[in-house]
Design a protein around this motif. Structure first.
Motif, PDB file in Angstrom:
ATOM      1  N   VAL A 200      39.075  36.433  38.056  1.00  0.00           N
ATOM      2  CA  VAL A 200      37.788  37.122  38.041  1.00  0.00           C
ATOM      3  C   VAL A 200      37.666  38.025  36.806  1.00  0.00           C
ATOM      4  O   VAL A 200      36.576  38.148  36.226  1.00  0.00           O
ATOM      5  CB  VAL A 200      37.566  37.933  39.345  1.00  0.00           C
ATOM      6  N   VAL A 201      38.789  38.597  36.387  1.00  0.00           N
ATOM      7  CA  VAL A 201      38.738  39.473  35.206  1.00  0.00           C
ATOM      8  C   VAL A 201      38.397  38.650  33.959  1.00  0.00           C
ATOM      9  O   VAL A 201      37.535  39.030  33.157  1.00  0.00           O
ATOM     10  CB  VAL A 201      40.071  40.236  35.042  1.00  0.00           C
ATOM     11  N   GLU A 202      39.052  37.494  33.827  1.00  0.00           N
ATOM     12  CA  GLU A 202      38.757  36.631  32.669  1.00  0.00           C
ATOM     13  C   GLU A 202      37.299  36.183  32.697  1.00  0.00           C
ATOM     14  O   GLU A 202      36.597  36.225  31.680  1.00  0.00           O
ATOM     15  CB  GLU A 202      39.673  35.398  32.680  1.00  0.00           C
ATOM     16  N   ALA A 458      35.905  36.472  45.054  1.00  0.00           N
ATOM     17  CA  ALA A 458      36.004  35.163  45.694  1.00  0.00           C
ATOM     18  C   ALA A 458      34.879  34.256  45.215  1.00  0.00           C
ATOM     19  O   ALA A 458      35.104  33.078  44.888  1.00  0.00           O
ATOM     20  CB  ALA A 458      35.943  35.323  47.206  1.00  0.00           C
ATOM     21  N   LEU A 459      33.663  34.784  45.135  1.00  0.00           N
ATOM     22  CA  LEU A 459      32.521  33.967  44.732  1.00  0.00           C
ATOM     23  C   LEU A 459      32.655  33.510  43.286  1.00  0.00           C
ATOM     24  O   LEU A 459      32.376  32.354  42.966  1.00  0.00           O
ATOM     25  CB  LEU A 459      31.216  34.745  44.919  1.00  0.00           C
ATOM     26  N   LEU A 460      33.075  34.401  42.413  1.00  0.00           N
ATOM     27  CA  LEU A 460      33.195  34.036  40.999  1.00  0.00           C
ATOM     28  C   LEU A 460      34.300  33.009  40.787  1.00  0.00           C
ATOM     29  O   LEU A 460      34.106  31.998  40.127  1.00  0.00           O
ATOM     30  CB  LEU A 460      33.452  35.285  40.145  1.00  0.00           C
ATOM     31  N   GLU A 461      35.457  33.288  41.376  1.00  0.00           N
ATOM     32  CA  GLU A 461      36.593  32.399  41.120  1.00  0.00           C
ATOM     33  C   GLU A 461      36.380  31.016  41.724  1.00  0.00           C
ATOM     34  O   GLU A 461      36.761  30.009  41.135  1.00  0.00           O
ATOM     35  CB  GLU A 461      37.891  33.027  41.655  1.00  0.00           C
ATOM     36  N   ASN A 462      35.760  30.970  42.901  1.00  0.00           N
ATOM     37  CA  ASN A 462      35.602  29.673  43.567  1.00  0.00           C
ATOM     38  C   ASN A 462      34.438  28.849  43.036  1.00  0.00           C
ATOM     39  O   ASN A 462      34.387  27.657  43.244  1.00  0.00           O
ATOM     40  CB  ASN A 462      35.445  29.876  45.070  1.00  0.00           C
ATOM     41  N   ASN A 463      33.482  29.538  42.376  1.00  0.00           N
ATOM     42  CA  ASN A 463      32.292  28.816  41.931  1.00  0.00           C
ATOM     43  C   ASN A 463      32.208  28.692  40.416  1.00  0.00           C
ATOM     44  O   ASN A 463      31.144  28.481  39.864  1.00  0.00           O
ATOM     45  CB  ASN A 463      31.035  29.518  42.459  1.00  0.00           C
ATOM     46  N   GLN A 464      33.350  28.836  39.766  1.00  0.00           N
ATOM     47  CA  GLN A 464      33.328  28.794  38.304  1.00  0.00           C
ATOM     48  C   GLN A 464      33.269  27.366  37.778  1.00  0.00           C
ATOM     49  O   GLN A 464      33.701  26.414  38.421  1.00  0.00           O
ATOM     50  CB  GLN A 464      34.556  29.506  37.748  1.00  0.00           C
ATOM     51  N   LYS A 465      32.684  27.285  36.589  1.00  0.00           N
ATOM     52  CA  LYS A 465      32.653  26.001  35.872  1.00  0.00           C
ATOM     53  C   LYS A 465      33.567  26.142  34.650  1.00  0.00           C
ATOM     54  O   LYS A 465      33.927  27.258  34.276  1.00  0.00           O
ATOM     55  CB  LYS A 465      31.222  25.680  35.423  1.00  0.00           C
ATOM     56  N   GLN A 466      33.851  24.996  34.054  1.00  0.00           N
ATOM     57  CA  GLN A 466      34.812  25.024  32.948  1.00  0.00           C
ATOM     58  C   GLN A 466      34.342  25.892  31.778  1.00  0.00           C
ATOM     59  O   GLN A 466      35.145  26.522  31.100  1.00  0.00           O
ATOM     60  CB  GLN A 466      35.077  23.600  32.444  1.00  0.00           C
ATOM     61  N   ASP A 467      33.005  25.927  31.554  1.00  0.00           N
ATOM     62  CA  ASP A 467      32.485  26.701  30.422  1.00  0.00           C
ATOM     63  C   ASP A 467      32.416  28.201  30.719  1.00  0.00           C
ATOM     64  O   ASP A 467      31.859  28.970  29.929  1.00  0.00           O
ATOM     65  CB  ASP A 467      31.106  26.182  30.014  1.00  0.00           C
ATOM     66  N   GLY A 468      32.951  28.611  31.841  1.00  0.00           N
ATOM     67  CA  GLY A 468      32.963  30.042  32.154  1.00  0.00           C
ATOM     68  C   GLY A 468      31.726  30.502  32.900  1.00  0.00           C
ATOM     69  O   GLY A 468      31.599  31.676  33.234  1.00  0.00           O
ATOM     70  N   SER A 469      30.794  29.575  33.162  1.00  0.00           N
ATOM     71  CA  SER A 469      29.617  29.981  33.933  1.00  0.00           C
ATOM     72  C   SER A 469      29.939  29.907  35.424  1.00  0.00           C
ATOM     73  O   SER A 469      30.935  29.325  35.831  1.00  0.00           O
ATOM     74  CB  SER A 469      28.420  29.102  33.592  1.00  0.00           C
ATOM     75  N   VAL A 470      29.091  30.516  36.226  1.00  0.00           N
ATOM     76  CA  VAL A 470      29.310  30.543  37.670  1.00  0.00           C
ATOM     77  C   VAL A 470      28.014  30.163  38.365  1.00  0.00           C
ATOM     78  O   VAL A 470      26.949  30.693  38.040  1.00  0.00           O
ATOM     79  CB  VAL A 470      29.735  31.957  38.122  1.00  0.00           C
ATOM     80  N   VAL A 471      28.107  29.237  39.313  1.00  0.00           N
ATOM     81  CA  VAL A 471      26.919  28.865  40.084  1.00  0.00           C
ATOM     82  C   VAL A 471      27.072  29.475  41.476  1.00  0.00           C
ATOM     83  O   VAL A 471      27.935  29.071  42.253  1.00  0.00           O
ATOM     84  CB  VAL A 471      26.776  27.338  40.189  1.00  0.00           C
TER      85      VAL A 471
END
Lengths: 503, 579
Positions: A200-202, A458-471
């Motif tokens: 999540v920090v990254e 939890a939401l950021l880490e689990n919903n991340q995409k390779q380009d660093g975006s989050v859905v």
């Protein structure tokens, strides 16, 4: 040399001559009584008097300071008073001193010799806090005591010993340490990533929405700043949770975060000692602690209350800021997992105790709500029936919910629900009147509906995409508008300044 | 008044019977070889360095052993005299604290026939003195977290502020500064500061001269060492060594003066308020800029305390300092109001921000607040640690501090300025006796704040006006009678150059109560907390404000909702039209 040092306050106006004098080492003690000295004092006096008021406030100001100094000026937060007797118009409750209720422990149960072995065993299973043998010893001493005085003295000791005897444990609660917890349920599966998921920090730093370094101006490590959409996400999660809880019949309460330590102790938390999790204000402010959870504040709300059985169960919820003087230094908890301050939506309930496991049922209800919320948010989680060592003093039974944190690959606790039966109500004096008019102790149940930085994690880490975006999950859309967080193109505008080295 | 008795027993050891309340009248003092140094000016501080003292048969407070443990201490007599005498125990834990003798304490008459006043104590002195023990003694203001003298190597300031005194105290600026101080009604001894500054400059000159001399001597020495041919080298060497020693000695004697002068000037100048905005200079009293009549209401002046408790919407409690629980409809309304205000602010281009509620002392002081004043800010309890009064934690919540803490020691790319933030969160204000009743004087309240940082003063003024506009729009959305007030200089804080208050009508108090404000802070916080624009390196200008203080607004709403026994929470235009 010291004689030189001595002269500083006196050295002004006619300085050059005096400096030379000093440096020639030729001054005499008489300088001290020179006119400049008295002029100097004279000059200082006016300024000193304004500072004096500050000093007085420093030393004597208390929460109940009654006099304000003339020189003190109103702050932007305060409005210029037109009268000074507002004090008498304050609510009655604010004028009276806090008096904790005397704990009404279940002596019949605690001091029955038949239960001794059982209680001793329970204490051993729950980290060994509390001394039932001492309670029995004191109980006997109390029965034998001759004089009223002696009785009173022993009674006080008995109260303080009995206070620390933990709640009974549910027969189904696994015995022993944390790892013995029984997995009651697992929901969905770990998300598969075809890339190395970031922490999540990254992610937050790449999104330029999270700062976890350069935070020394606040509580230092374990502090964080949310910027832009991440700060909004936090608010959206609160509103999402509250709307669900409202549908479930929970009444919203806005709670104070500053509490008398006795309330916190009565809820079963320690406020003293090296390893306490509870922040305390300086003594000049009176005995005040910062609540670590709204459970404490809500306990305070219902203190000394008597309910009607027909009004139970009573279900309330509160959004509060929680403060914890965390000391743990576990690597995977770095970042925003274990922090000093966070916002939490808490559920709290009161039930009757008519032998139908009312509090157990409410615990199950809270647990169901928690699961429902996390399912809507698309989390992969597991429900743990916590082992006895993890119950603390107040819980009779406790379920934790842990979600998978792919960044550092661990199960992180995002929620906890406890049935405290009559542990808290005996200490906070919370009663209900049953159908026949008998006064009985209510049961208290609590559970976390949304603990914010962990939920964001939890939401950021689990919903991340390779380009660093989050859905983000669809469920949040009504509260958030857009649901995609994308890293900005520009560079981070903030740069940390290097520490200045001292001469 | 001359009650101070200093008796010299011998040149090496003296016994002083000191009635410390009256130190200012010290008549004579032979400071040689003494570890007790006194500042005879305003603060009357005593600095004690008894580490070398081996024979302290002190009278009633300190045992000889505890004196030896009192290394490097600055003792602060913060209690009343008799209280202190009772605290014999405290002597043993008094490491690194300040003893501050406040003149306002009751004066205990000292008569020969009676037993000595409690604060009469004896100190034996020793042969040596220590520079560091002396450095604090001369500071005439209390230690600050923003600047710690280089003579004190036991603590470093995280920011170590250096104000541009040359400009600040320049002849052109002094008049302006004087007008500023007068307008604010501050009793600040500017002449003293200027005199001290001159003194420091002169010591500095001398110091520079000596340093130059020292380096030229060492250069000459280096040349001489290599010189094998010239005559009388040894004599010249000897001469140089002698001169070098003399210069070194002079420098050694000058340094403490330099350090103390630097510290005194810096600490004093940090207390100077920021420049006044032209709009705040002239008015003697607050100026009403605008008035909003609000929706028609039938407030009958009943207090919200009575209304809310009758309606079961509020529970006041003594579980904490001025604790209040908002219940049911009122708690829902709080959430809706917060959301409403936050949405308006965000839509006006202020980016959401969530920070901490707890701050280090340096942030508190950097924003011009007095961390020692218990009525100004809550301080957290800490285990005994060094430099506690300047290195503590304070609870304040959503305020200017949230943003300045974020921007502290940070450079911001100039092309990204101005930067605008808004925040929803708890605010905690330490209670005072003057606070209004009930929710109007709540210790804890949820607030929506906004903040802007920019590169120059003109933009800051524009931002101030813009933010006042936002706050005014928000208050109009509430439909409560309100007014906009330009605050006079007398009510401004040190860090404020201009402030506009937004106030709502409180029927039970029959007056307006502040529910929001916008303050122009110039570069006051950023010059202290090192927030700079990059690459120029100039301090940021800051504007900060509160658009909604929910507790006060709720109190006003409640009081506007009661109609002759019939109660219905008033319908707010902002929530009603949207839903």
């Amino acid at each position: 040399m010291s004689r030189n040092l001595f002269l500083i306050p006196l050295l002004h106006q006619s300085f050059p001559r005096r400096l030379q004098q000093i440096l020639r080492n030729s001054f005499s003690p008489q300088i001290f009584s020179s006119k400049i000295c008295s002029v100097c004092l004279q000059n200082h006096r006016s300024f000193a008097s304004t500072r004096q008021s500050y000093a007085q406030q420093t030393t004597f100001a208390s929460a109940a300071a009654s006099e304000k100094h003339e020189s003190e000026r109103s702050s932007p937060e305060a409005v210029e008073p037109k009268t000074s007797d507002w004090q008498q118009h304050q609510p009655e409750a604010w004028k009276s001193q806090f008096q904790p209720p005397e704990p009404q422990l279940n002596w019949e149960y605690l001091c029955n010799p038949d239960n001794l072995e059982f209680i001793r065993e329970n204490i051993a299973h729950r980290k060994g806090v509390g001394d039932i043998d001492k309670v029995h010893h004191l109980w006997n001493a109390y029965q034998r005591a001759q004089s009223e005085e002696e009785k009173q003295m022993v009674w006080q000791q008995l109260l303080s010993e009995g206070f620390h005897i933990p709640n009974t444990s549910h027969p189904d609660s696994p015995i022993g340490e944390e790892s013995n917890a029984r997995t009651a349920k697992v929901h969905s599966q770990k998300k598969e990533f075809d890339f190395q998921p970031k922490t999540v920090v990254e992610l937050g730093e790449r999104l330029q929405m999270l700062r976890t370094d350069n935070v020394t101006m606040t509580t230092g490590p374990r502090t964080y700043y949310f910027l832009g959409e991440l700060a909004r996400l936090e608010q959206a999660l609160i509103r999402f949770t509250l709307s669900r809880l409202k549908e479930k019949g929970f009444q919203l309460v806005s709670v104070p975060d500053l509490l008398n330590p006795q309330i916190i102790e009565s809820c079963g938390f320690k406020t003293q000692g090296e390893r306490t999790q509870v922040y305390r204000l300086k003594d000049t402010h009176g005995p005040v602690c910062l609540a670590g959870t709204a459970e404490m504040s809500l306990g305070g709300l219902f203190m000394n209350e008597v309910f009607d059985e027909k009004d139970l169960p009573k279900k309330v919820t509160a959004v509060s800021r929680c403060y914890r003087a965390e000391t743990s230094d576990i690597a995977e908890e770095k970042g925003i997992y274990r922090v000093h301050q966070f916002t939490k939506v808490e559920m709290f309930g009161l039930t009757s105790d008519e032998g139908n496991d009312e509090s157990g049922q409410l615990l199950q209800e809270l647990l169901d709500i928690e699961q429902e919320l996390f399912v809507s948010l698309g989390l992969h989680f597991r429900v743990l029936d916590m082992a006895t060592e993890e119950l603390g003093a107040p819980a009779h039974r406790k379920f934790d919910i842990e979600t998978w944190m792919p960044g550092k690959e661990f199960w992180g606790e995002i929620s906890s629900a406890s049935n405290c039966t009559d542990f808290q109500s005996r200490r906070l004096n919370i009663h209900y009147r049953d159908k026949t008019g008998n006064l009985k102790f209510a049961h208290t149940v609590n559970g976390t509906a949304c603990a914010n930085p962990r939920m964001v994690m939890a939401l950021l880490e689990n919903n991340q995409k390779q380009d660093g975006s989050v859905v983000l999950p669809k469920a949040l859309e009504p509260w958030l508008g857009s649901s995609v967080l994308s890293p900005p193109k520009h560079k981070d505008p903030f740069m940390r300044m290097q520490d200045r080295r001292k001469r | 008044m001359t009650l101070l008795k200093l008796k010299t027993l011998s040149s090496l050891s003296y016994q002083q019977a000191v009635h410390l309340h009256h130190l200012k009248t010290a008549q004579s003092w032979n400071a040689q070889a003494c570890f007790l140094s006194l500042s005879l000016s305003q603060r009357q501080q005593v600095s004690v360095k008894p580490s070398v003292c081996t024979q302290c048969a002190s009278v009633h407070t300190a045992s000889s052993t505890s004196w030896q443990r009192l290394t490097k201490c600055n003792l602060n007599f913060a209690w009343s005299v008799s209280q202190f005498a009772d605290k014999q125990q405290s002597w043993q834990s008094l490491t690194n604290c300040n003893l501050n003798f406040d003149r306002s304490l009751p004066i205990v008459p000292f008569k020969g026939s009676r037993s000595p006043p409690p604060l009469l104590y004896q100190i034996h002195t020793a042969r040596e003195t220590h520079l560091k023990s002396a450095q604090r003694a001369y500071s005439t203001v209390q230690p600050s977290s923003l600047f710690v003298s280089g003579a004190d190597d036991s603590y470093q300031s995280p920011v170590q502020v250096k104000l541009d005194l040359e400009t600040l105290l320049s002849a052109q600026n002094v008049d302006k500064l004087r007008r500023n101080l007068n307008a604010r009604g501050l009793d600040f001894d500017l002449d003293q500061l200027i005199a001290d500054y001159k003194l420091w400059q002169e010591v500095d000159e001398l110091k520079t001269k000596l340093e130059t001399q020292r380096s030229s001597i060492s250069k000459a020495m280096a040349v001489l060492v290599k010189d094998k041919k010239s005559e009388n080298v040894p004599t010249r060497k000897e001469e140089l060594t002698k001169r070098g020693k003399a210069v070194k000695e002079q420098l050694r004697e000058t340094m403490p003066l330099w350090y103390s002068a630097e510290e005194k000037v810096t600490l004093q100048s940090l207390k100077l308020p920021t420049d006044l905005h032209p709009l705040a200079v002239s008015p003697e009293a607050d100026t009403e800029v605008d008035i909003y009549k609000g929706a028609a209401s039938s407030a009958d002046g009943t207090s919200h305390i009575q209304i809310a408790e009758e309606q079961g919407l509020l529970k006041f409690s003594n579980v904490g300092p001025r604790a209040a629980y908002l219940l049911g409809e009122l708690a829902e309304l709080e959430q809706s109001l917060l959301h409403y205000a936050a949405t308006v602010v965000r839509e006006r281009g202020f980016s959401p921000f969530a920070g901490s509620e707890i701050f280090r002392t340096v942030v508190v002081e950097g924003c011009g607040m007095d961390q020692r004043n218990a009525e100004e800010i809550f301080t957290l309890h800490q285990r005994e640690e060094d430099h506690q009064d300047i290195n503590a934690y304070h609870l304040k919540g959503n305020s200017l501090l949230s943003y300045t803490a974020f921007f502290a020691k940070t450079q911001v790319k100039a092309e990204r300025l101005p930067m605008k933030f808004c925040s929803i969160g708890r605010h905690y204000g330490s209670p005072t006796a003057q606070d209004f009743p009930g929710l109007y004087g709540a210790v804890q309240s949820n607030r929506v704040t906004m903040f802007a940082a920019c590169a120059c003063g003109d933009t800051a003024t524009e931002l101030h006006d813009e933010m006042v506009g936002v706050a005014w729009d928000i208050v109009q959305g509430l439909g409560l009678p309100a007014r906009k007030l330009l605050v006079s200089a007398k009510r401004l804080e040190q860090s404020e150059s201009l402030r506009t208050d937004i106030e709502v009508w409180a029927p039970s108090l029959q007056q307006y109560v502040q529910m929001g404000h916008v303050s122009l802070h110039n570069d006051y916080p950023s010059s202290r907390l090192l927030s700079r624009a990059q690459p120029q390196g100039t301090p940021l200008h800051m504007v900060c404000g509160v658009v909604l203080d929910v507790a006060r607004v709720l109190a006003s709403i409640l009081e506007h909702s009661g109609t002759q026994g019939q109660f219905e929470l008033m319908k707010l235009p902002c929530l009603h039209s949207k839903s």
